[in-house]
Design a protein around this motif. Structure first.
Motif, PDB file in Angstrom:
ATOM      1  N   THR A 260      76.509  64.507  49.058  1.00 23.45           N
ATOM      2  CA  THR A 260      76.645  63.822  47.763  1.00 23.45           C
ATOM      3  C   THR A 260      76.843  64.782  46.605  1.00 23.45           C
ATOM      4  OG1 THR A 260      74.236  63.786  47.514  1.00 23.45           O
ATOM      5  CG2 THR A 260      75.257  61.855  48.534  1.00 23.45           C
ATOM      6  N   GLN A 261      77.090  66.052  46.890  1.00 26.29           N
ATOM      7  CA  GLN A 261      77.255  67.009  45.797  1.00 26.29           C
ATOM      8  C   GLN A 261      78.259  68.089  46.158  1.00 26.29           C
ATOM      9  OE1 GLN A 261      73.644  68.521  43.885  1.00 26.29           O
ATOM     10  NE2 GLN A 261      74.633  70.488  43.539  1.00 26.29           N
TER      11      GLN A 261
ATOM     12  N   ASP B 175      79.733  64.046  42.536  1.00 24.85           N
ATOM     13  CA  ASP B 175      79.490  63.312  43.777  1.00 24.85           C
ATOM     14  C   ASP B 175      80.856  62.945  44.338  1.00 24.85           C
ATOM     15  OD1 ASP B 175      79.034  61.475  45.784  1.00 24.85           O
ATOM     16  OD2 ASP B 175      77.446  60.411  44.714  1.00 24.85           O
TER      17      ASP B 175
END
Length: 950
Positions: free
Chosen positions: A390-391, A408
């Protein structure tokens, strides 16, 4: 604890009746009519044959065409026999009837000098020769007097070779050496003889073929040999303990010239003195039909893999067959309007690419479809990396304004770029993020800047390499260690949190370094502009290997190393080079038929994703680097690393992304993973009860958690900076972990504090540990040794080698006086760890064809279950004499962990599934229960990932 011991190609079993497809004979020796009598194929794309004129012919068996026959020694009257062995693509050794050897580079043989294998005037003909490594060959020699001698030498520097008699009943006519410490020969009668070529001595032969007339021998491993006799019988035996194997009729009688076996449980191919070949499974040969592969006589065959064999005939032709179709890597258009540049893959099912419009695209490389480009609010993107699913953080910007933007990838929104370096010139094209809160970027002026991508604070650049021509690439295997490389062949290793003034060290005199990958804190591999690679320990800056795997490819441009024994690089011509960075041998680049990719990521040793920036249509290729262009897709994003069952109804697993997952044995359903350790790899697990489990990670941390409410867990550093590999907890207030650097650390899981690791095994990697009592633990290492010690008072633990030359992968101790360890070659070793006499036990082969035993669990002292890399459960009594039962688990593939919750219930896991076994009457039935998307990861890291040379 997961130990992945399936090396570069996991060979699937091939039935005796499996159909094979053959190409027609292709002329490769331009001297028409000249016979070729021996062939050796070090890879699936290169074979070297020896003809009757003393010339060598090197060709690609997949596309042979006419090749030049190059005289090796046309003036000396060299009398060649039918023996050749090529351990690497740039080294072959042959022997002659005058008792001499000659070693040459098949690409440019020049005029090598023959070397006598013994005293001049007393030389015997070289009857067979094999080279298990580039620095060791073994020949068997003999004459009419039947001397039965062997001669072992270093072909690169043979010196004075002294033959040693190993056989008194005549000559050995065929030879196979699956390792540098084991050779097996046959005598054209009924016997085999196995000896150690590094310390040869007279050895008693063993009768293995009651029919007699053994013509050929092949050994796919140190525990699996297959012989073929003149009556058409094959005999399969373990050369260490051959016993009395039963010959099995495979084909009608003929003269069998040569046999090649790709693996112990896969396929053997034998060629006759005529024009036929017969392929069969040596463990279950059945009645295979001979196949005519060449109208001419075929005297020799070589099989570099289970998917390819190459034979040569007496008219200068070769014939290649492929049981499996290799296919081709497929380019998939994911962004029709733009080029793709920077690329990062968090897992085998999630990648993020940046196109020429500075948009990001997130996709599954197994089925990319047409993802939607999304803006990330920054131009001039030069590099991107994703420390989590998610990053992601990208770097770019313009001159004098070096920026980073964090987003994200599934929903980037409108992130705000952060200026990280306004004092330099152009933005750099390298970034590494060992965690979601720490990234380090480099620039062309030799600066590095470390920053928190989640913070808006402005970081300060640090000058690392002011005198160089620019830093080109960076890798950070940990939060306290990064290594950058420059255009002058230098590397600079530093602590990004406190860089100080690190040393710039020259490691590559061949050319500028373009790329770097560090699979561990003690090993980095960089690629240079000359097509070379340099592998070094960044903590000592000492080059371990400097080689040129791709001298004609216009430089290595991108590189990725999914493990310490495998790197994948692309050169400037678009060819892929898959090599072991710790070996000096060169490799043959595989032509992918596409331009050089701009970015390369290999989330797995069997999966790489390449992005092509210059074709104008935004394309990428997902492929298996081990068998380009064959594809072996991997399903999932996390790997189950360890498994423990604290009750008969419940099990807990941990994975390589810092998650734990709890599930029931009766009905697992779809359990939900819970993050308990950031994104670190969790290596070992011990559950003392249904409310207390302890796991350890690859950064030296321990995590104690309640599986019923895991989110409240905390991480504590107990062995900072070292990779913990296993943990055992004899009590609720006592646990003992072992690491990849030979140390043990004892701690209280409820209040771990800051314990001190204690070295107990030199620099060896301790793979597993079992503690049957609070004052007794036994660990096993990668050199076949066990160490028993009192963790409450460690002082000089006993060190006993119980399995010489093998890697011990797991151990369990159902009692204080009984432990059972397993190894990567299918052996189990049962011993009394409390025995003060320490008589070394004898390893017992229980699973010679399973690709290595991975994990073991014992429900009692008389019933243990182990799992292997071929998807089998192996069950037996470790203290008994009865053979263990091998039961395949349908659809499992390589199994990675096993735990027995009770005397009647066990669970095994692979990378994606859990399989529950119900034990009844000493035999278990296994069925699939639940599925989790996961990926595998090799370990341990660094120089401690040791493999026995085959």
């Amino acid at each position: 604890m997961l130990a992945a011991f399936c090396v570069l190609l996991c060979l699937a079993p091939v039935s005796a009746s499996a159909a094979t497809s053959w190409s027609g004979p292709g002329a490769v020796d331009i001297e028409n009519g000249v016979g070729m009598y021996a062939v050796s194929c070090p890879t699936t794309t290169q074979c070297t044959a020896l003809d009757s004129n003393g010339s060598e012919v090197t060709f690609n068996p997949q596309a042979p065409g006419p090749a030049s026959a190059i005289p090796i020694d046309p003036t000396s009257g060299f009398d060649w026999t039918e023996v050749i062995s090529c351990p690497t693509v740039d080294q072959c050794t042959i022997g002659d009837s005058r008792g001499r050897e000659l070693t040459f580079n098949p690409h440019s043989p020049g005029t090598p000098m023959p070397v006598p294998l013994g005293t001049p005037g007393q030389l015997n003909s070289v009857l067979a020769l094999t080279c298990p490594s580039a620095t060791q060959c073994t020949a068997v020699t003999g004459g009419g007097n039947g001397t039965g001698e062997e001669a072992t030498f270093n072909p690169q520097n043979p010196g004075t070779v002294t033959p040693v008699q190993v056989y008194t009943n005549g000559n050995l006519y065929q030879l196979a050496c699956p390792s540098v410490k084991q050779c097996t020969g046959v005598d054209s009668g009924d016997s085999e003889l196995t000896f150690n070529p590094q310390s040869p001595a007279l050895t008693a032969p063993v009768n293995v073929d009651s029919n007699g007339g053994l013509d050929a021998i092949a050994c796919s491993s140190t525990s699996s040999c297959t012989g073929f006799d003149g009556s058409g019988y094959e005999v399969h035996f373990n050369p260490v303990t051959p016993g009395s194997p039963t010959p099995i009729k495979v084909f009608g009688g003929s003269y069998y010239r040569q046999i090649a076996c790709a693996s112990a449980s896969s396929v053997c191919t034998v060629v006759t003195g005529g024009s036929a070949e017969v392929s069969f499974n040596p463990l279950d040969p059945g009645s295979p039909s001979p196949v005519t592969i060449d109208a001419n006589a075929v005297p020799a065959v070589s099989c570099p893999s289970a998917t390819q064999c190459t034979a040569v005939d007496e008219n200068g032709s070769e014939v290649t067959y492929n049981p499996q179709s290799p296919g081709a890597p497929t380019l998939v258009t994911i962004d029709p309007s733009d080029n793709i540049g920077p690329l990062s893959c968090f897992s085998s099912t999630q990648c993020v690419a940046i196109d020429s419009n500075n948009d990001e695209l997130m996709f599954d490389p197994q089925s990319p479809g047409t993802p939607t480009p999304q803006g990330i609010g920054m131009g001039g993107v030069e590099a991107v990396t994703c420390p989590s699913a998610t990053q992601c953080t990208a770097v770019g910007g313009g001159y004098g304004d070096y920026q980073a933007v964090t987003f994200d990838p599934s929903s980037p929104g409108s992130p705000t770029p952060l200026t990280i370096d306004s004092a330099g010139g152009f933005p750099g094209h390298g970034i590494a993020c060992p965690s979601t809160k720490q990234c380090t970027a480099i620039d062309p002026e030799g600066n590095a800047v470390t920053f928190n991508p989640l913070s808006t604070a402005t970081p300060n650049p640090v000058s690392l390499d002011p005198g160089g021509n620019g830093l080109n690439a960076i890798a950070c295997p940990s939060a306290i260690q990064c290594t950058a490389v420059d255009a002058d062949g230098n590397e600079v290793t530093f602590n990004p949190t406190d860089p100080g003034s690190p040393s710039v060290v020259a490691v590559d005199p061949l050319g500028g370094l373009n790329a770097v990958s560090c699979p561990s804190v003690t090993q980095c591999t960089a690629g240079d502009t000359a097509g070379g690679q340099v592998t070094f320990d960044p903590q000592t800056s000492t080059p371990v290997v400097l080689s040129v795997p791709d001298p004609r490819g216009n430089g290595l441009r991108t590189i990725a190393c999914p493990s310490t024994s495998q790197c994948i690089a692309f050169d400037g011509n678009g060819n892929e080079v898959n090599f072991d960075p710790t070996e000096f041998s060169s490799v043959v680049p595989l032509v992918v038929n596409y331009p050089a990719p701009g970015a390369l990521v290999c989330p797995l040793s069997t999966e790489c994703v390449a992005a092509y920036p210059d074709d104008g249509v935004g394309e990428l290729a997902t492929f298996n680097p081990q068998a380009i262009p064959s594809l072996q897709p991997i399903d999932g994003s996390n790997a189950i690393q360890a498994l423990s069952c604290p009750s008969a109804a419940e099990c807990v697993a941990v994975d390589n992304s810092g998650n734990e997952v709890r599930f029931g044995l009766a009905g697992p359903g779809t359990p939900t993973p819970v993050r308990i350790d950031q994104s670190n790899l969790l290596d070992g697990l011990a559950c003392l009860s249904t409310t207390q489990c302890v796991t350890i990670d690859d950064q030296g941390n321990e995590v104690t958690f309640n599986p019923l409410s895991p989110s409240s867990s905390s991480t504590t550093a107990i062995d900072p900076g070292n990779e913990l590999l296993a943990v055992a907890c004899p009590a609720s207030d006592e646990c003992v972990g072992v690491d990849a650097f030979g140390s043990e650390v004892r701690f209280n899981p409820t209040t771990p504090g800051t314990p001190s690791p204690i070295p107990i095994d030199g620099a060896n990697a301790l793979f597993a540990i079992a503690c049957p009592a609070a004052n007794q633990c036994t660990a096993v290492d990668d050199n076949g040794a066990e160490l028993t010690f009192n963790p409450t008072s460690v002082s000089g633990p006993s060190h006993v080698v119980i399995d010489p030359g093998y890697v011990l992968t797991a151990i369990t101790c159902p009692a204080a006086t009984q432990c059972t360890a397993i190894d990567d070659r299918g052996n189990e070793i049962t011993f009394n760890p409390a025995d003060t006499g320490k008589t070394p036990p004898k390893p017992v082969s229980i699973d010679p064809s399973g690709g290595g035993l991975i994990a073991i669990s014992c429900v009692s002292t008389t019933n243990c279950l182990a799992v292997d890399a071929a998807g089998n459960v192996v069950e037996g009594d470790p203290a008994g004499t009865t053979a263990w039962t091998i039961e395949p688990v349908t659809g499992a593939g390589p199994l990675q962990a096993i735990a027995c919750a009770s005397a009647t219930s066990c669970i095994a896991t692979n990378a994606t599934d859990a399989f529950i076994g119900t034990l009844s009457g000493g035999k278990e039935a296994v069925r699939t229960r639940t599925k989790r998307a996961v990926k595998t990861r090799r370990r341990p890291t660094g120089r401690h990932q040791r493999r026995r040379t085959q």
